[in-house]
Write a protein that holds these residues in place. Structure first.
Motif, PDB file in Angstrom:
ATOM      1  N   LYS A   1       0.818  -1.217   0.000  1.00 29.33           N
ATOM      2  CA  LYS A   1       0.000   0.000   0.000  1.00 29.33           C
ATOM      3  C   LYS A   1       0.850   1.266   0.000  1.00 29.33           C
ATOM      4  CE  LYS A   1      -4.059   2.036   2.227  1.00 29.33           C
ATOM      5  NZ  LYS A   1      -5.051   1.935   3.333  1.00 29.33           N
ATOM      6  N   ARG A   2       1.994   1.234   0.667  1.00 32.67           N
ATOM      7  CA  ARG A   2       2.848   2.424   0.771  1.00 32.67           C
ATOM      8  C   ARG A   2       3.998   2.429  -0.232  1.00 32.67           C
ATOM      9  NH1 ARG A   2       5.799   3.520   4.660  1.00 32.67           N
ATOM     10  NH2 ARG A   2       5.511   5.780   4.707  1.00 32.67           N
ATOM     11  N   VAL A   3       4.056   1.443  -1.101  1.00 32.28           N
ATOM     12  CA  VAL A   3       5.160   1.358  -2.063  1.00 32.28           C
ATOM     13  C   VAL A   3       4.931   2.346  -3.205  1.00 32.28           C
ATOM     14  CG1 VAL A   3       6.298  -0.154  -3.732  1.00 32.28           C
ATOM     15  CG2 VAL A   3       5.664  -1.020  -1.480  1.00 32.28           C
ATOM     16  N   THR A   4       6.025   2.879  -3.731  1.00 33.90           N
ATOM     17  CA  THR A   4       5.936   3.808  -4.862  1.00 33.90           C
ATOM     18  C   THR A   4       5.193   3.184  -6.041  1.00 33.90           C
ATOM     19  OG1 THR A   4       7.208   4.993  -6.544  1.00 33.90           O
ATOM     20  CG2 THR A   4       8.214   3.043  -5.610  1.00 33.90           C
TER      21      THR A   4
ATOM     22  N   ARG B   1      12.752  10.705 -12.381  1.00 33.07           N
ATOM     23  CA  ARG B   1      14.081  10.445 -12.953  1.00 33.07           C
ATOM     24  C   ARG B   1      14.187   8.991 -13.423  1.00 33.07           C
ATOM     25  NH1 ARG B   1      16.973  11.835  -8.720  1.00 33.07           N
ATOM     26  NH2 ARG B   1      16.839  14.048  -9.243  1.00 33.07           N
ATOM     27  N   GLN B   2      13.656   8.081 -12.619  1.00 29.40           N
ATOM     28  CA  GLN B   2      13.713   6.658 -12.966  1.00 29.40           C
ATOM     29  C   GLN B   2      12.843   6.350 -14.189  1.00 29.40           C
ATOM     30  OE1 GLN B   2      15.912   4.910 -11.388  1.00 29.40           O
ATOM     31  NE2 GLN B   2      16.299   6.578  -9.951  1.00 29.40           N
ATOM     32  N   ARG B   3      11.752   7.060 -14.290  1.00 27.11           N
ATOM     33  CA  ARG B   3      10.818   6.833 -15.387  1.00 27.11           C
ATOM     34  C   ARG B   3      11.498   7.032 -16.749  1.00 27.11           C
ATOM     35  NH1 ARG B   3       5.289  10.382 -16.109  1.00 27.11           N
ATOM     36  NH2 ARG B   3       4.357   9.240 -17.829  1.00 27.11           N
ATOM     37  N   PHE B   4      12.491   7.946 -16.780  1.00 27.55           N
ATOM     38  CA  PHE B   4      13.160   8.247 -18.041  1.00 27.55           C
ATOM     39  C   PHE B   4      14.513   7.564 -18.187  1.00 27.55           C
ATOM     40  CE2 PHE B   4      10.274  11.859 -17.407  1.00 27.55           C
ATOM     41  CZ  PHE B   4       9.580  11.814 -18.604  1.00 27.55           C
TER      42      PHE B   4
ATOM     43  N   THR C   1      13.137  -0.659 -14.925  1.00 28.97           N
ATOM     44  CA  THR C   1      12.976  -0.786 -13.486  1.00 28.97           C
ATOM     45  C   THR C   1      11.675  -0.137 -13.032  1.00 28.97           C
ATOM     46  OG1 THR C   1      15.366  -0.759 -13.171  1.00 28.97           O
ATOM     47  CG2 THR C   1      14.011  -0.282 -11.240  1.00 28.97           C
ATOM     48  N   SER C   2      11.403   1.037 -13.576  1.00 27.75           N
ATOM     49  CA  SER C   2      10.186   1.754 -13.218  1.00 27.75           C
ATOM     50  C   SER C   2       8.949   0.924 -13.540  1.00 27.75           C
ATOM     51  CB  SER C   2      10.132   3.075 -13.992  1.00 27.75           C
ATOM     52  OG  SER C   2       8.948   3.796 -13.671  1.00 27.75           O
ATOM     53  N   LEU C   3       8.917   0.325 -14.710  1.00 30.62           N
ATOM     54  CA  LEU C   3       7.773  -0.498 -15.121  1.00 30.62           C
ATOM     55  C   LEU C   3       7.678  -1.772 -14.280  1.00 30.62           C
ATOM     56  CD1 LEU C   3       7.990  -0.148 -19.000  1.00 30.62           C
ATOM     57  CD2 LEU C   3       6.263   0.836 -17.497  1.00 30.62           C
ATOM     58  N   GLU C   4       8.825  -2.306 -13.889  1.00 33.16           N
ATOM     59  CA  GLU C   4       8.831  -3.526 -13.064  1.00 33.16           C
ATOM     60  C   GLU C   4       8.181  -3.229 -11.705  1.00 33.16           C
ATOM     61  OE1 GLU C   4      11.974  -6.807 -11.221  1.00 33.16           O
ATOM     62  OE2 GLU C   4      12.654  -5.273 -12.631  1.00 33.16           O
TER      63      GLU C   4
END
Length: 229
Positions: free
Chosen positions: A206-209, A215-218, A223-226
């Motif tokens: 529930k509290r996870v990003t 910055r990670q998205r780009f 990793t961001s999608l994972e």
């Protein structure tokens, strides 16, 4: 609990919402109109710089200077309460207001920039904007008016299993101002409950990003999608 207004609100427009999910803004206006929230949208308002700031394209001074300009516009329009539809705008504006109030060097630099540009009317006076009692997330405005929203519900979602997910920039930046707690955030849960919807409550992530982390998205898209998955 902080006092949440329902009038004299500047509805702060957001780049991400307007570009990616414009229905959020139209839905917010629709709801505000139905539940009696008095608000104003100002064409003079500029971006908060959030996306660029967290991607290290805008430094803090530039971001705070733009916030000071937006604060002036809010006051000039007679709508000194600012409500954001984006949790990043929420975090950015609150931090900027805090800096302008507490850091004399930052405030003097920014006022100097305004003065040199012939924009003396935009110079910021300490205490003009209270980060806690002048800047809100739209979800807080809706939470405060949840009893007025409940009678408007037309669709029954009671058979669905719903999990709430609260934004990091709402819950994890200004802890003391977060309605519904930060260890087990429940602002959205309570808002949904008022509309006849029971959430599943607590769950392990529930509290996870959400995985965005600008910055990670780009730079680390996989990793961001994972994380999102």
């Amino acid at each position: 609990m902080k006092k949440i207004p329902d009038k004299e609100i500047l509805l702060f427009r957001t780049c991400l919402v307007n570009v990616e999910y414009p229905g959020v803004e139209s839905s917010t206006k629709y709801l505000f109109d139905r539940i009696g929230v008095e608000y104003h949208v100002d064409e003079r308002q500029s971006c908060c710089t959030g996306l660029g700031h967290y991607y290290d394209l805008f430094d803090q001074l530039s971001t705070t200077a733009l916030a000071a300009r937006n604060f002036h516009i809010a006051a000039d329009s007679g709508h000194h309460n600012i409500a954001t539809m984006c949790s990043t705008c929420y975090a950015i504006l609150k931090k900027s207001a805090k800096l302008l109030n507490e850091n004399d060097e930052v405030r003097e630099k920014i006022n100097g920039i305004f003065h040199d540009a012939g924009l003396q009317k935009m110079e910021y006076e300490r205490g003009t904007v209270d980060p806690r009692n002048s800047i809100f997330h739209v979800a807080e405005i809706l939470f405060n008016k949840r009893e007025d929203i409940a009678p408007l519900v037309k669709v029954d979602f009671s058979d669905l299993k719903i999990a709430s997910h609260h934004a990091c920039h709402y819950c994890k930046v200004h802890y003391k101002d977060t309605i519904g707690g930060v260890a087990d955030p429940n602002l959205l849960d309570e808002l949904l409950k008022a509309c006849g919807v029971e959430t599943i409550g607590w769950y392990d992530h529930k509290r996870v990003t959400c995985g965005a982390g600008f910055r990670q998205r780009f730079t680390n898209n996989e990793t961001s999608l994972e994380v999102t998955g």
